[in-house]
Design a protein around this motif. Sequence first.
Motif, PDB file in Angstrom:
ATOM      1  N   GLU A 196       0.825  -1.214   0.000  1.00  0.00           N
ATOM      2  CA  GLU A 196       0.000   0.000   0.000  1.00  0.00           C
ATOM      3  C   GLU A 196       0.854   1.256   0.000  1.00  0.00           C
ATOM      4  O   GLU A 196       0.409   2.314  -0.450  1.00  0.00           O
ATOM      5  CB  GLU A 196      -0.933  -0.011   1.211  1.00  0.00           C
ATOM      6  N   TYR A 197       2.080   1.144   0.503  1.00  0.00           N
ATOM      7  CA  TYR A 197       3.005   2.282   0.519  1.00  0.00           C
ATOM      8  C   TYR A 197       3.907   2.283  -0.713  1.00  0.00           C
ATOM      9  O   TYR A 197       4.873   3.043  -0.778  1.00  0.00           O
ATOM     10  CB  TYR A 197       3.853   2.241   1.787  1.00  0.00           C
ATOM     11  N   GLY A 198       3.598   1.443  -1.668  1.00  0.00           N
ATOM     12  CA  GLY A 198       4.359   1.416  -2.911  1.00  0.00           C
ATOM     13  C   GLY A 198       5.657   0.630  -2.831  1.00  0.00           C
ATOM     14  O   GLY A 198       6.488   0.705  -3.739  1.00  0.00           O
ATOM     15  N   ILE A 199       5.847  -0.133  -1.774  1.00  0.00           N
ATOM     16  CA  ILE A 199       7.071  -0.919  -1.621  1.00  0.00           C
ATOM     17  C   ILE A 199       7.044  -2.114  -2.575  1.00  0.00           C
ATOM     18  O   ILE A 199       6.061  -2.852  -2.638  1.00  0.00           O
ATOM     19  CB  ILE A 199       7.235  -1.411  -0.172  1.00  0.00           C
ATOM     20  N   GLU A 200       8.135  -2.320  -3.288  1.00  0.00           N
ATOM     21  CA  GLU A 200       8.235  -3.428  -4.239  1.00  0.00           C
ATOM     22  C   GLU A 200       9.365  -4.384  -3.895  1.00  0.00           C
ATOM     23  O   GLU A 200       9.505  -5.425  -4.541  1.00  0.00           O
ATOM     24  CB  GLU A 200       8.437  -2.891  -5.658  1.00  0.00           C
ATOM     25  N   SER A 201      10.188  -4.029  -2.898  1.00  0.00           N
ATOM     26  CA  SER A 201      11.309  -4.879  -2.504  1.00  0.00           C
ATOM     27  C   SER A 201      11.351  -4.967  -0.986  1.00  0.00           C
ATOM     28  O   SER A 201      11.610  -3.974  -0.304  1.00  0.00           O
ATOM     29  CB  SER A 201      12.629  -4.302  -3.028  1.00  0.00           C
ATOM     30  N   ALA A 202      11.068  -6.161  -0.457  1.00  0.00           N
ATOM     31  CA  ALA A 202      11.047  -6.328   0.994  1.00  0.00           C
ATOM     32  C   ALA A 202      11.185  -7.796   1.353  1.00  0.00           C
ATOM     33  O   ALA A 202      10.905  -8.685   0.545  1.00  0.00           O
ATOM     34  CB  ALA A 202       9.752  -5.770   1.585  1.00  0.00           C
ATOM     35  N   LEU A 203      11.614  -8.021   2.578  1.00  0.00           N
ATOM     36  CA  LEU A 203      11.674  -9.377   3.115  1.00  0.00           C
ATOM     37  C   LEU A 203      11.277  -9.336   4.579  1.00  0.00           C
ATOM     38  O   LEU A 203      11.773  -8.514   5.336  1.00  0.00           O
ATOM     39  CB  LEU A 203      13.077  -9.975   2.959  1.00  0.00           C
ATOM     40  N   ILE A 204      10.327 -10.203   4.958  1.00  0.00           N
ATOM     41  CA  ILE A 204       9.962 -10.364   6.352  1.00  0.00           C
ATOM     42  C   ILE A 204      10.341 -11.774   6.774  1.00  0.00           C
ATOM     43  O   ILE A 204       9.902 -12.754   6.163  1.00  0.00           O
ATOM     44  CB  ILE A 204       8.457 -10.126   6.604  1.00  0.00           C
ATOM     45  N   GLY A 205      11.172 -11.875   7.791  1.00  0.00           N
ATOM     46  CA  GLY A 205      11.594 -13.162   8.319  1.00  0.00           C
ATOM     47  C   GLY A 205      11.152 -13.297   9.753  1.00  0.00           C
ATOM     48  O   GLY A 205      11.454 -12.449  10.584  1.00  0.00           O
ATOM     49  N   ALA A 206      10.388 -14.352  10.033  1.00  0.00           N
ATOM     50  CA  ALA A 206       9.909 -14.589  11.400  1.00  0.00           C
ATOM     51  C   ALA A 206       9.914 -16.085  11.646  1.00  0.00           C
ATOM     52  O   ALA A 206       8.931 -16.671  12.064  1.00  0.00           O
ATOM     53  CB  ALA A 206       8.510 -14.011  11.581  1.00  0.00           C
ATOM     54  N   GLY A 207      11.050 -16.710  11.404  1.00  0.00           N
ATOM     55  CA  GLY A 207      11.093 -18.167  11.333  1.00  0.00           C
ATOM     56  C   GLY A 207      10.693 -18.557   9.927  1.00  0.00           C
ATOM     57  O   GLY A 207      11.466 -19.136   9.167  1.00  0.00           O
ATOM     58  N   ASP A 208       9.467 -18.195   9.519  1.00  0.00           N
ATOM     59  CA  ASP A 208       9.043 -18.309   8.135  1.00  0.00           C
ATOM     60  C   ASP A 208       9.535 -17.079   7.379  1.00  0.00           C
ATOM     61  O   ASP A 208       9.891 -16.063   7.979  1.00  0.00           O
ATOM     62  CB  ASP A 208       7.519 -18.402   8.052  1.00  0.00           C
ATOM     63  N   ILE A 209       9.528 -17.182   6.047  1.00  0.00           N
ATOM     64  CA  ILE A 209      10.041 -16.102   5.203  1.00  0.00           C
ATOM     65  C   ILE A 209       9.007 -15.698   4.165  1.00  0.00           C
ATOM     66  O   ILE A 209       8.393 -16.551   3.516  1.00  0.00           O
ATOM     67  CB  ILE A 209      11.320 -16.545   4.454  1.00  0.00           C
ATOM     68  N   ARG A 210       8.808 -14.388   4.013  1.00  0.00           N
ATOM     69  CA  ARG A 210       8.001 -13.861   2.903  1.00  0.00           C
ATOM     70  C   ARG A 210       8.830 -12.815   2.185  1.00  0.00           C
ATOM     71  O   ARG A 210       9.210 -11.787   2.764  1.00  0.00           O
ATOM     72  CB  ARG A 210       6.716 -13.235   3.429  1.00  0.00           C
ATOM     73  N   ALA A 211       9.158 -13.110   0.925  1.00  0.00           N
ATOM     74  CA  ALA A 211       9.955 -12.191   0.113  1.00  0.00           C
ATOM     75  C   ALA A 211       9.049 -11.494  -0.890  1.00  0.00           C
ATOM     76  O   ALA A 211       8.270 -12.144  -1.593  1.00  0.00           O
ATOM     77  CB  ALA A 211      11.057 -12.943  -0.615  1.00  0.00           C
ATOM     78  N   LEU A 212       9.143 -10.175  -0.938  1.00  0.00           N
ATOM     79  CA  LEU A 212       8.392  -9.375  -1.890  1.00  0.00           C
ATOM     80  C   LEU A 212       9.335  -8.898  -2.986  1.00  0.00           C
ATOM     81  O   LEU A 212      10.348  -8.242  -2.695  1.00  0.00           O
ATOM     82  CB  LEU A 212       7.747  -8.175  -1.180  1.00  0.00           C
ATOM     83  N   GLY A 213       9.009  -9.218  -4.224  1.00  0.00           N
ATOM     84  CA  GLY A 213       9.851  -8.799  -5.341  1.00  0.00           C
ATOM     85  C   GLY A 213      11.244  -9.394  -5.256  1.00  0.00           C
ATOM     86  O   GLY A 213      11.453 -10.493  -4.739  1.00  0.00           O
TER      87      GLY A 213
END
Length: 346
Positions: A193-210
């Motif tokens: 929603e903030y226009g982010i196209e490159s990100a990674l959230i790691g919390a044991g599991d991983i979600r990679a954006l772009g």
Amino acid sequence: MKNKKIPVVLATLFVLAVLAVGFWRTSSPSVEDHEVQEFLMDTVVNIRVSGEDAEEAVEASLRRMRELADKIDINRDDNQLNEINRQAGQKAVEVDEEVLFIIQNAKEYGELSQGGFDVTIAPVLNLWGFGSGTPGVPSEEEITERLELVNYEDIIIDEEASTVMLAREGMRLDLGGASKGYIIEQGIETLKEYGIESALIGAGDIRALGTRPDGEEWTVAIRNPRPESDKFADNEFGGQYVTAVRGADFSMATSGDYERYFEEDGEMYHHILDAKTGYPVRGLASVTVITDTTLMEVDLLSTALFIMGFEEAKEYIESKEHLEGMIITEELEIWQSQGFEKLKAE
């Protein structure tokens, strides 16, 4: 012999986002890089973002994830989850759309695992004392008695009224193993929603954006469930990790017996219980699932497959075109799907 108890080990699959994906900085002065580490959902959450307004986006993402985590935190008395637990066997409780969605999905994975994965396991889980600081092996009689309160089919959902009820007094829901993927996915949606196209959230599991800001794919390492052994000591990770995979816009979840456990009389007891027996699942050390769809799916699935066991987990992964996976047995034998091999970093 006197029982020997050691504190529960919180060795969450931490895929070392800092180590595994490396440090990066964008070249454009108009684009910000921002990284935050916070304790949330009973684990360490790392968020790495690149883009304009990165700091503001990360703060908003964390707010969103905290809001959702508070709704289903079993340790809070003032949320809808514990109202459901308090009213067990008495009346239905109206819940919001997101809580209803999480519970519905959890029930579906109970069906998938034929009752092995069950979010009504809380009465039995409490007997083991995971998270209490004084864990221990309960008696067979205690487990048998509490198992009478465990049955995902006794979660009564009325979609039209948006209500949830537990059929019998004494039943309790624990959504800790069924909600993390959804919560992280909502954090990613907030970043978008903030226009982010490159990100990674790691919390044991991983979600990679772009991709990474430099256009390269993200690289994440998968932890060795037995780093004290010599099994993988000669690999490029010094035995701390089994392998690494590369990709963009992907989700990866691992469930393992090393994440939270204690030892008693020389035997290891971990927190992933088979809801049909009330005891820790035996046979596997970890299950990793990767997809190009949402993290919620593989977060729930990795636990369900761990409980289902090697053959069923293998067959399930092979039957789904959008899933790849790796299974490590207690003997540290490895099975990898054909597509998983292609994801491995060189």
